[in-house]
Design an enzyme around this catalytic site. Structure first.
Site, PDB file in Angstrom:
ATOM      1  N   LYS A 214     -16.604  -3.623 -10.218  1.00  0.00           N
ATOM      2  CA  LYS A 214     -15.136  -3.812  -9.466  1.00  0.00           C
ATOM      3  C   LYS A 214     -14.937  -2.896  -8.494  1.00  0.00           C
ATOM      4  CE  LYS A 214     -10.480  -3.094 -10.501  1.00  0.00           C
ATOM      5  NZ  LYS A 214      -9.298  -2.908 -11.488  1.00  0.00           N
ATOM      6  N   GLU A 263       3.602   2.961 -11.984  1.00  0.00           N
ATOM      7  CA  GLU A 263       2.291   3.515 -12.918  1.00  0.00           C
ATOM      8  C   GLU A 263       2.242   4.770 -13.214  1.00  0.00           C
ATOM      9  OE1 GLU A 263      -2.506   2.995 -12.800  1.00  0.00           O
ATOM     10  OE2 GLU A 263      -1.201   1.679 -11.421  1.00  0.00           O
TER      11      GLU A 263
END
Length: 460
Positions: A214, A263
């Site tokens: 990824k 976050e």
């Protein structure tokens, strides 16, 4: 106003100087954090910061620079900041344990990125102790003066700072909170749009060739306004429109970096550490039924669950090296904020005695949600294919105190303001089955929070 005092103590800062660190704190009945930030415009504009946690239990505002810690030391930058901060604070004699000097700032995403642009003059690490610090915690409001000096005439300087402080407080208490008109955007462009779309295809091919699992690729959006926008003007809009997020603003020279991030990277409080695994996203629905359906599709989506798993795995591994009693739920739940919903898994643990918040920041950054897997290969691909410099975007921003407590968010849903221009940032995780068009659409969703705050609208 109730006065609370810290002892002033002489500490060594540097090799050949003897400096004194003075702190003076008063408790006041009520102050608007935004109004306090605005009150510093004339004296301390371009040297301010703003922070509020997601729970709205802790707000921090800084005006001026009593001390600056910055460096361009690459992989050693976290250790250098920690070393200088400990040296500065380890001899302070504290009378009130609740109140401590606070260091606020951030680390850039990648010190090896050399792409020129709006971040060219920004250091790889940039932290400050404010001259005037406002803390709102548990409904109590404190205003602190910090003076770090080797000037023997320090009492005179403190007298001037007390006068400034009292004038700031009076201005905030007596004046109405200022309202601002919506900025007028006259044009926008998508820098390197074709290069971004091409990079998705290039990185996807490399992932198919098993060179990575990824890789997060980001892009920017450049907005032009009819006149310069002030820091208070834009922060007031972000604070009012994104209340469920971490809210932050950091000035440096002519730049304001600001945002509303969902976050948490890491929080340390009384020896316990907390982090949030956030990866995988989808838009909000127009109705409750549509919103629930979109959320369920996200929970069941193989690609997004796979991206999320990488983040949980990496953060859990880092916590297990630095903490005991690590707790991780069996699966993610949905985190819904105004424009977007995410897969979310909290992680917590009891910090080892030799572990610190900055060591956790060092080992956690960048998480797979912002960099990729494996980390080193992903960062190399980002440097090669991503046509911009992220600066503080997707990087750690936050605070720590003299006792090792603190909190850092991941600076996403963020933008940079430079006079009459703004640069917005957004990215997405690229995996084997990623498609450039859908990744492009995902960035449009992620641009919306900062775009709305700036009064702009894209013709999608």
């Amino acid at each position: 106003m109730q006065h609370k005092w810290y002892n002033a103590t002489e500490i060594e800062v540097g090799l050949n100087s003897k400096r004194s660190f003075y702190m003076e704190t008063i408790e006041v009945s009520h102050l608007s954090a935004l109004a306090f930030f605005t009150a510093g415009e004339s004296l301390y504009g371009k040297r301010r910061f703003y922070w509020q946690n997601r729970e709205k239990t802790f707000t921090l505002v800084g005006l001026g620079h009593a001390y600056v810690i910055e460096n361009n030391d690459g992989d050693n930058r976290f250790d250098q900041v920690e070393c200088e901060w400990k040296k500065l604070t380890n001899q302070i004699v504290q009378v009130e344990h609740e109140l401590q000097p606070i260091l606020f700032g951030g680390f850039t995403f990648d010190p090896k990125n050399e792409v020129s642009g709006e971040w060219t003059s920004f250091p790889q690490s940039y932290f400050t102790v404010a001259t005037h610090q406002l803390v709102i915690r548990n409904d109590k409001v404190y205003v602190t003066i910090h003076l770090i000096t080797d000037d023997k005439n320090s009492e005179s300087i403190l007298g001037n700072l007390r006068k400034e402080r009292d004038e700031f407080i009076h201005a905030v208490q007596m004046n109405e909170v200022k309202t601002y008109s919506k900025p007028l955007m006259i044009s926008y462009e998508e820098p390197h749009k074709e290069a971004y779309l091409q990079s998705i295809d290039q990185v996807t091919d490399l992932i198919k060739a098993k060179e990575a699992q990824k890789v997060v690729i980001a892009r920017s959006l450049a907005l032009q306004f009819d006149q310069a926008i002030s820091s208070p003007q834009i922060l007031s809009r972000v604070v009012n429109e994104q209340p469920e997020s971490y809210l932050f603003g950091l000035e440096h020279q002519d730049m304001l970096f600001y945002g509303a991030s969902p976050e948490r990277l890491v929080k340390v409080e009384n020896g316990k550490a907390y982090s949030s695994c956030i990866a995988g996203s989808i838009k909000r629905g127009q109705t409750v039924e549509e919103d629930d359906a979109l959320g369920q599709s996200l929970l069941n989506d193989t690609k997004n669950r796979g991206e999320h798993h990488y983040v949980v795995e990496m953060i859990t591994e880092t916590f297990e090296k630095n903490c005991s009693e690590v707790k991780v739920p069996n699966g993610p739940k949905l985190l819904k904020i105004r424009d977007i919903q995410h897969l979310y898994t909290p992680v917590e643990g009891k910090l080892h005695e030799d572990a610190t918040i900055l060591q956790l920041v060092k080992h956690l950054h960048p998480t797979p949600a912002l960099g990729g897997v494996p980390r080193i290969q992903a960062l190399e691909m980002i440097r090669k294919y991503e046509p911009m410099n992220r600066g503080l975007y997707a990087a750690p921003i936050g605070w720590l105190d003299a006792d090792g407590n603190g909190e850092f968010a991941v600076a996403i849903r963020s933008a940079t303001l430079v006079k009459d221009k703004a640069y917005l940032y957004a990215g997405g995780g690229i995996v084997e089955d990623s498609e450039a068009a859908s990744e492009y659409d995902e960035t449009l969703v992620k641009f919306r929070p900062m775009l709305r705050a700036l009064g702009g609208q894209l013709h999608e």
